[in-house]
Motif scaffolding. Structure first.
Motif, PDB file in Angstrom:
ATOM      1  N   GLU A   1      19.623 -27.492  49.193  1.00 27.93           N
ATOM      2  CA  GLU A   1      20.577 -26.839  48.826  1.00 27.93           C
ATOM      3  C   GLU A   1      21.990 -27.625  49.136  1.00 27.93           C
ATOM      4  O   GLU A   1      22.803 -27.723  48.238  1.00 27.93           O
ATOM      5  CB  GLU A   1      20.708 -25.332  49.546  1.00 27.93           C
ATOM      6  CG  GLU A   1      19.704 -24.327  49.112  1.00 27.93           C
ATOM      7  CD  GLU A   1      19.516 -23.315  50.069  1.00 27.93           C
ATOM      8  OE1 GLU A   1      20.341 -23.121  51.032  1.00 27.93           O
ATOM      9  OE2 GLU A   1      18.871 -22.408  49.642  1.00 27.93           O
TER      10      GLU A   1
ATOM     11  N   ARG B   1      24.611 -28.648  46.340  1.00 28.16           N
ATOM     12  CA  ARG B   1      26.146 -28.688  46.679  1.00 28.16           C
ATOM     13  C   ARG B   1      26.981 -30.091  46.399  1.00 28.16           C
ATOM     14  O   ARG B   1      27.927 -30.114  45.451  1.00 28.16           O
ATOM     15  CB  ARG B   1      26.659 -28.221  47.906  1.00 28.16           C
ATOM     16  CG  ARG B   1      26.399 -26.792  48.066  1.00 28.16           C
ATOM     17  CD  ARG B   1      27.236 -26.444  49.568  1.00 28.16           C
ATOM     18  NE  ARG B   1      26.367 -27.008  50.759  1.00 28.16           N
ATOM     19  CZ  ARG B   1      25.299 -26.542  51.125  1.00 28.16           C
ATOM     20  NH1 ARG B   1      24.898 -25.377  50.718  1.00 28.16           N
ATOM     21  NH2 ARG B   1      24.743 -27.047  52.441  1.00 28.16           N
TER      22      ARG B   1
ATOM     23  N   THR C   1      17.987 -23.925  42.361  1.00 24.13           N
ATOM     24  CA  THR C   1      18.673 -24.419  43.339  1.00 24.13           C
ATOM     25  C   THR C   1      20.254 -24.813  43.013  1.00 24.13           C
ATOM     26  O   THR C   1      20.970 -24.446  44.026  1.00 24.13           O
ATOM     27  CB  THR C   1      18.063 -25.539  44.142  1.00 24.13           C
ATOM     28  OG1 THR C   1      16.805 -25.067  44.207  1.00 24.13           O
ATOM     29  CG2 THR C   1      18.416 -26.261  45.289  1.00 24.13           C
TER      30      THR C   1
ATOM     31  N   SER D   1      22.438 -21.927  43.122  1.00 24.27           N
ATOM     32  CA  SER D   1      22.730 -21.195  44.353  1.00 24.27           C
ATOM     33  C   SER D   1      24.181 -21.594  45.003  1.00 24.27           C
ATOM     34  O   SER D   1      24.581 -21.020  45.697  1.00 24.27           O
ATOM     35  CB  SER D   1      21.491 -21.441  45.308  1.00 24.27           C
ATOM     36  OG  SER D   1      21.646 -22.807  45.727  1.00 24.27           O
ATOM     37  N   VAL D   2      24.762 -22.793  44.282  1.00 22.26           N
ATOM     38  CA  VAL D   2      26.024 -23.139  44.485  1.00 22.26           C
ATOM     39  C   VAL D   2      27.055 -22.704  43.925  1.00 22.26           C
ATOM     40  O   VAL D   2      27.129 -22.377  42.470  1.00 22.26           O
ATOM     41  CB  VAL D   2      25.923 -24.655  44.259  1.00 22.26           C
ATOM     42  CG1 VAL D   2      27.426 -25.202  44.813  1.00 22.26           C
ATOM     43  CG2 VAL D   2      24.947 -25.454  44.888  1.00 22.26           C
TER      44      VAL D   2
END
Length: 160
Positions: free
Chosen positions: A8, A12, A39, A42-43
């Motif tokens: 993660e 980012r 993944t 998820s940002v």
């Protein structure tokens, strides 16, 4: 051992780096089943850079969706350098992105195409061409998948 939190953090950094350059990325995934794209998404703000992903878990989908050469698959299987290269190039074209990352490999429990469990090829296609790296990851199925996701994100980030 790679953790989900490390993946993660890499995602980012990747989203920030792509956004600051006005670039986009897409994925073509096999053994990770969409984990790289998940993944990235998820940002917060990922929609500015991630155009989409192809989950080509089945061999025939690597051909029909990503444009991998069917003769190559018939002769060599899907766990190899050329397949990863063709997957990345095909995803970049299909998704209309600046960059595309691909992965094909063996998470286990059994060998595939003569490749041992943990053998993974990660491809990256960009404006300057395509490159592929081979890795021999260790651990169980989940660990191999996490290592693949984190490594694909790290390689993508390093290539910018």
């Amino acid at each position: 051992m790679v953790t989900a939190a490390e993946g993660e953090a890499l995602a980012r950094s990747l989203v920030e780096a792509l956004a600051s350059r006005g670039l986009t990325i897409g994925t073509c995934e096999s053994l990770t089943g969409g984990g790289i794209a998940a993944t990235i998404t998820s940002v917060p703000g990922a929609s500015a850079v991630l155009r989409g992903g192809l989950v080509t878990y089945a061999s025939d989908l690597k051909v029909s969706l990503a444009g991998v050469d069917a003769r190559h698959v018939a002769e060599h299987g899907v766990v190899d350098e050329s397949t990863a290269s063709q997957m990345a190039v095909g995803a970049r074209r299909a998704l209309g992105t600046d960059w595309a990352v691909s992965c094909t490999g063996v998470a286990g429990p059994d060998m595939q195409d003569g490749q041992p469990v943990g053998s993974v090829f990660i491809g990256l296609a960009g404006p300057e061409g395509v490159s592929v790296r081979h890795f021999d990851f260790s651990g169980d199925r989940a660990a191999i998948r996490l290592q693949t996701i984190a490594t694909a994100l790290r390689l993508s980030l390093e290539s910018l």
